[in-house]
Design a protein around this motif. Structure first.
Motif, mmCIF file in Angstrom:
data_model
loop_
_atom_site.group_PDB
_atom_site.id
_atom_site.type_symbol
_atom_site.label_atom_id
_atom_site.label_comp_id
_atom_site.label_asym_id
_atom_site.label_seq_id
_atom_site.Cartn_x
_atom_site.Cartn_y
_atom_site.Cartn_z
ATOM 1 N N TYR A 97 0.569 -0.929 0.107
ATOM 2 C CA TYR A 97 0.208 -0.276 0.060
ATOM 3 C C TYR A 97 0.753 1.278 -0.407
ATOM 4 O O TYR A 97 0.866 2.394 -0.320
ATOM 5 N N GLY A 98 2.136 0.740 0.677
ATOM 6 C CA GLY A 98 3.426 2.248 0.629
ATOM 7 C C GLY A 98 3.137 2.366 -0.737
ATOM 8 O O GLY A 98 3.543 3.508 -1.252
ATOM 9 N N LEU A 99 3.278 1.914 -1.624
ATOM 10 C CA LEU A 99 3.696 2.014 -3.461
ATOM 11 C C LEU A 99 2.973 3.024 -3.539
ATOM 12 O O LEU A 99 3.272 4.051 -4.821
ATOM 13 N N PHE A 100 1.766 2.788 -3.538
ATOM 14 C CA PHE A 100 0.900 3.683 -4.199
ATOM 15 C C PHE A 100 0.198 4.411 -2.978
ATOM 16 O O PHE A 100 -0.098 5.769 -2.929
ATOM 17 N N ILE A 101 0.497 5.025 -2.266
ATOM 18 C CA ILE A 101 0.119 5.723 -1.345
ATOM 19 C C ILE A 101 1.553 6.972 -1.253
ATOM 20 O O ILE A 101 1.263 7.980 -1.442
ATOM 21 N N LEU A 102 2.577 6.306 -1.409
ATOM 22 C CA LEU A 102 3.844 7.468 -1.156
ATOM 23 C C LEU A 102 3.966 8.562 -2.919
ATOM 24 O O LEU A 102 3.344 9.427 -2.589
ATOM 25 N N PRO A 103 3.399 8.145 -3.782
ATOM 26 C CA PRO A 103 3.862 9.211 -4.967
ATOM 27 C C PRO A 103 2.254 9.750 -4.919
ATOM 28 O O PRO A 103 2.506 10.977 -5.298
ATOM 29 N N LEU A 104 0.734 9.597 -4.364
ATOM 30 C CA LEU A 104 -0.050 9.892 -4.023
ATOM 31 C C LEU A 104 0.237 10.961 -3.225
ATOM 32 O O LEU A 104 0.274 12.646 -3.144
ATOM 33 N N ALA A 105 0.738 10.487 -2.359
ATOM 34 C CA ALA A 105 0.948 11.968 -0.934
ATOM 35 C C ALA A 105 2.506 12.902 -1.511
ATOM 36 O O ALA A 105 2.243 14.244 -1.534
ATOM 37 N N LEU A 106 3.258 12.309 -2.643
ATOM 38 C CA LEU A 106 4.175 13.536 -2.917
ATOM 39 C C LEU A 106 3.667 14.370 -3.435
ATOM 40 O O LEU A 106 3.830 15.744 -3.992
ATOM 41 N N GLY A 107 2.375 13.988 -4.468
ATOM 42 C CA GLY A 107 1.902 14.551 -5.404
ATOM 43 C C GLY A 107 1.165 16.169 -4.814
ATOM 44 O O GLY A 107 0.852 16.950 -5.266
ATOM 45 N N PHE A 108 -0.043 15.914 -3.898
ATOM 46 C CA PHE A 108 -0.482 16.563 -2.943
ATOM 47 C C PHE A 108 0.287 17.030 -2.229
ATOM 48 O O PHE A 108 -0.057 18.518 -1.911
ATOM 49 N N LEU A 109 1.505 16.752 -2.024
ATOM 50 C CA LEU A 109 2.564 17.766 -0.813
ATOM 51 C C LEU A 109 3.186 18.653 -1.753
ATOM 52 O O LEU A 109 3.880 19.516 -1.413
ATOM 53 N N LEU A 110 3.760 18.275 -2.822
ATOM 54 C CA LEU A 110 5.011 19.075 -3.675
ATOM 55 C C LEU A 110 4.460 20.282 -5.028
ATOM 56 O O LEU A 110 3.080 20.008 -4.921
#
Length: 110
Positions: A97-110
């Motif tokens: 699940y981290g493989l999917f959550i990490l890019p999603l979180a980086l997309g919203f944060l950066l």
């Protein structure tokens, strides 16, 4: 009041996590469209298809939410034993699940 087994609670949690991740990706596409930054990530000719894929992501998220509700009510989703059960390992699930959550979180944060 009905008590859920451990397997049912795990299945519900997995369905809800999957639904949240799919909804997040759909919302991220909408965010990129609203801010006019989708063309920074996708070829302009393909932007229509990416926008349409958000509909598919939301539909799949709704299906996962429906599956969680069926599991909570005790309804068997399929008469056959053809479902793929997630790993029992917490570390494996966090990694997947981290493989999917990490890019999603980086997309919203950066």
């Amino acid at each position: 009041m009905r008590f859920l087994s451990t397997a049912q609670r795990r299945a519900i949690a997995h369905h809800l996590i999957r639904s949240s991740i799919l909804t997040g990706f759909g919302l991220y596409i909408i965010f990129l469209v609203q801010t006019h930054t989708l063309v920074q990530y996708v070829e302009p000719n393909l932007s229509v298809y990416v926008k349409l894929s958000a509909i598919g992501l939301f539909a799949t998220a709704i299906y996962q939410l429906h599956s969680a509700l069926q599991e909570w009510q005790g309804v068997t989703a399929a008469p056959c034993d053809c479902n793929h059960e997630p790993s029992a390992s917490l570390l494996a699930n966090l990694g997947i699940y981290g493989l999917f959550i990490l890019p999603l979180a980086l997309g919203f944060l950066l």
